[in-house]
Design a protein around this motif. Sequence first.
Motif, PDB file in Angstrom:
ATOM      1  N   ASP A 358      -5.616  23.317 -16.993  1.00 20.36           N
ATOM      2  CA  ASP A 358      -5.087  23.889 -18.230  1.00 20.36           C
ATOM      3  C   ASP A 358      -3.564  23.980 -18.144  1.00 20.36           C
ATOM      4  OD1 ASP A 358      -4.467  26.048 -16.642  1.00 20.36           O
ATOM      5  OD2 ASP A 358      -6.135  27.282 -17.347  1.00 20.36           O
ATOM      6  N   LYS A 359      -2.942  24.546 -19.188  1.00 21.03           N
ATOM      7  CA  LYS A 359      -1.486  24.572 -19.260  1.00 21.03           C
ATOM      8  C   LYS A 359      -0.883  25.424 -18.143  1.00 21.03           C
ATOM      9  CE  LYS A 359      -1.531  28.394 -22.585  1.00 21.03           C
ATOM     10  NZ  LYS A 359      -1.075  28.846 -23.912  1.00 21.03           N
ATOM     11  N   ASP A 360      -1.681  26.360 -17.582  1.00 21.96           N
ATOM     12  CA  ASP A 360      -1.202  27.209 -16.492  1.00 21.96           C
ATOM     13  C   ASP A 360      -1.509  26.608 -15.125  1.00 21.96           C
ATOM     14  OD1 ASP A 360      -0.329  29.122 -18.317  1.00 21.96           O
ATOM     15  OD2 ASP A 360      -2.333  30.004 -18.432  1.00 21.96           O
ATOM     16  N   LYS A 361      -1.989  25.356 -15.141  1.00 25.97           N
ATOM     17  CA  LYS A 361      -2.356  24.623 -13.923  1.00 25.97           C
ATOM     18  C   LYS A 361      -3.543  25.258 -13.205  1.00 25.97           C
ATOM     19  CE  LYS A 361       2.228  22.707 -13.076  1.00 25.97           C
ATOM     20  NZ  LYS A 361       3.338  22.514 -12.107  1.00 25.97           N
ATOM     21  N   SER A 362      -4.305  26.078 -13.930  1.00 26.00           N
ATOM     22  CA  SER A 362      -5.558  26.578 -13.384  1.00 26.00           C
ATOM     23  C   SER A 362      -6.602  25.466 -13.495  1.00 26.00           C
ATOM     24  CB  SER A 362      -6.017  27.811 -14.158  1.00 26.00           C
ATOM     25  OG  SER A 362      -5.082  28.849 -14.026  1.00 26.00           O
ATOM     26  N   PRO A 380     -14.387  28.610 -13.569  1.00 26.60           N
ATOM     27  CA  PRO A 380     -13.154  28.362 -12.806  1.00 26.60           C
ATOM     28  C   PRO A 380     -13.487  27.949 -11.370  1.00 26.60           C
ATOM     29  CG  PRO A 380     -13.522  30.716 -13.007  1.00 26.60           C
ATOM     30  CD  PRO A 380     -14.598  30.060 -13.832  1.00 26.60           C
ATOM     31  N   VAL A 381     -12.689  27.049 -10.811  1.00 32.57           N
ATOM     32  CA  VAL A 381     -12.853  26.623  -9.416  1.00 32.57           C
ATOM     33  C   VAL A 381     -11.472  26.541  -8.778  1.00 32.57           C
ATOM     34  CG1 VAL A 381     -14.969  25.313  -9.818  1.00 32.57           C
ATOM     35  CG2 VAL A 381     -12.748  24.179 -10.016  1.00 32.57           C
ATOM     36  N   LYS A 382     -11.464  26.540  -7.480  1.00 26.68           N
ATOM     37  CA  LYS A 382     -10.225  26.360  -6.734  1.00 26.68           C
ATOM     38  C   LYS A 382     -10.338  25.073  -5.921  1.00 26.68           C
ATOM     39  CE  LYS A 382      -7.067  28.696  -3.556  1.00 26.68           C
ATOM     40  NZ  LYS A 382      -6.830  29.909  -2.715  1.00 26.68           N
ATOM     41  N   VAL A 383      -9.378  24.164  -6.107  1.00 25.48           N
ATOM     42  CA  VAL A 383      -9.450  22.872  -5.432  1.00 25.48           C
ATOM     43  C   VAL A 383      -8.369  22.787  -4.351  1.00 25.48           C
ATOM     44  CG1 VAL A 383     -10.424  21.682  -7.415  1.00 25.48           C
ATOM     45  CG2 VAL A 383      -7.950  21.768  -7.131  1.00 25.48           C
ATOM     46  N   GLY A 384      -8.648  21.929  -3.346  1.00 23.90           N
ATOM     47  CA  GLY A 384      -7.703  21.711  -2.255  1.00 23.90           C
ATOM     48  C   GLY A 384      -7.033  20.349  -2.370  1.00 23.90           C
ATOM     49  N   ILE A 385      -7.113  19.568  -1.309  1.00 23.53           N
ATOM     50  CA  ILE A 385      -6.435  18.269  -1.308  1.00 23.53           C
ATOM     51  C   ILE A 385      -7.242  17.247  -2.114  1.00 23.53           C
ATOM     52  CG2 ILE A 385      -5.395  18.731   0.942  1.00 23.53           C
ATOM     53  CD1 ILE A 385      -7.389  16.789   2.183  1.00 23.53           C
TER      54      ILE A 385
END
Length: 406
Positions: A358-362, A380-385
Amino acid sequence: MALNGNGKNGRKRRKRWIFLGSGAAALLLIVVIVSAALRPNHAIDPDKLATVERGDIARSVVATGKVQPLTGVEVKSKASGIVEKLFVDAGDRVRAGQVLAELDKEQLQAAVGESRANLGAAEAAKQAADASYQKNIVDAEGPDVPFLKSDMQRAQDSYKQGLIALNAMQDAQKNYQLALNRQMSAQRNVQVSKADVAEAEAQIAQAKAALDNANENLQYATITSPIDGEVLSRDVEIGDAVSSILVLGSQATLVMTLGDESEVYVKGQVDESDIGKVYLGQPARISVESFKDKKFQGRVTKIAPLGVEKDNVTTFEVRVSIINATGELRANMSANAEIILEEKKDVLLVPEGAVIFDKDKSTSVDLVDPKSDTGRRRIPVKVGISNGVKAEVLSGLSQGQQVVLQ
């Protein structure tokens, strides 16, 4: 008659009800079909689905180039001539000092003979000049001058006393003068003969140099390997003319190309935006077209300090070295050197195409949810490399879940 009328009316009423019933059924069917057609379909195309899975992922930069032997030598001849013998062919292993080829030696051997004869003549001239020089030195000392001078003085005294005739005294005077003239002439000739000796010595040195050069050219006609390695290419055949590298330099005839392929390297270009992440000793994986299912392990061994700008893009030359013990990698193979910047093992992976920014880089993804009005549910998820194809999932998803590709 009345019964008949009632019977007919009854039949008419039954037909009318049947007709109305059929029409109502048809109308109901149409309504059902239209309703089904207009009802939203939330089923997702299977081609748009992907499963969260475990695996390995690496973030890297790729340097594209050619496989080159770590040690490569272009063999050229120091002598000019015609190729008479070839002892190896492309693909043969060679050792340092091993004879690779020989040129025709007939003219070279004749040149050696001529130079040796010239040296002999120069040495003979030197001997003659030495003998003349020594004779002039002896004559310059005038060993008989003192004796003839004394003889002349005795003759003069005897003539004054009347003991000898005039001609006897004159003969003594003449002999002394001749000896004196010989001495003076010899003294002058000493310098001349000394110069003759020096010239003869120079002629000998020149003749020796010519002989050494002829012998070297004869030795150069035998071309040997400067390294241990493999014949990568043989560029001449028997009967071909070969020019000397001492005469033509880099334009001289290429005889063979040798290389040691026990260790090879890939020389490629890395963009300036990535070069700051590359360091010496950094691991890399090398792939070539000939072995599509195999990766070769290597390490960064050289990073150019100066970038090269082309088409407004600056790149830096990077060398990745590979131990090639099996000899599978060969010179000039096209290769991609994947320089590993960061690597993770046994982590959750999801296609990059499923990740939403999204625009907030989430970051988030759409999960398959048949109970939802849209058939999907955003979480929502959190991604790595990421490697450009798949992304590491740090949190928010579990193995086996299905996500929707955007």
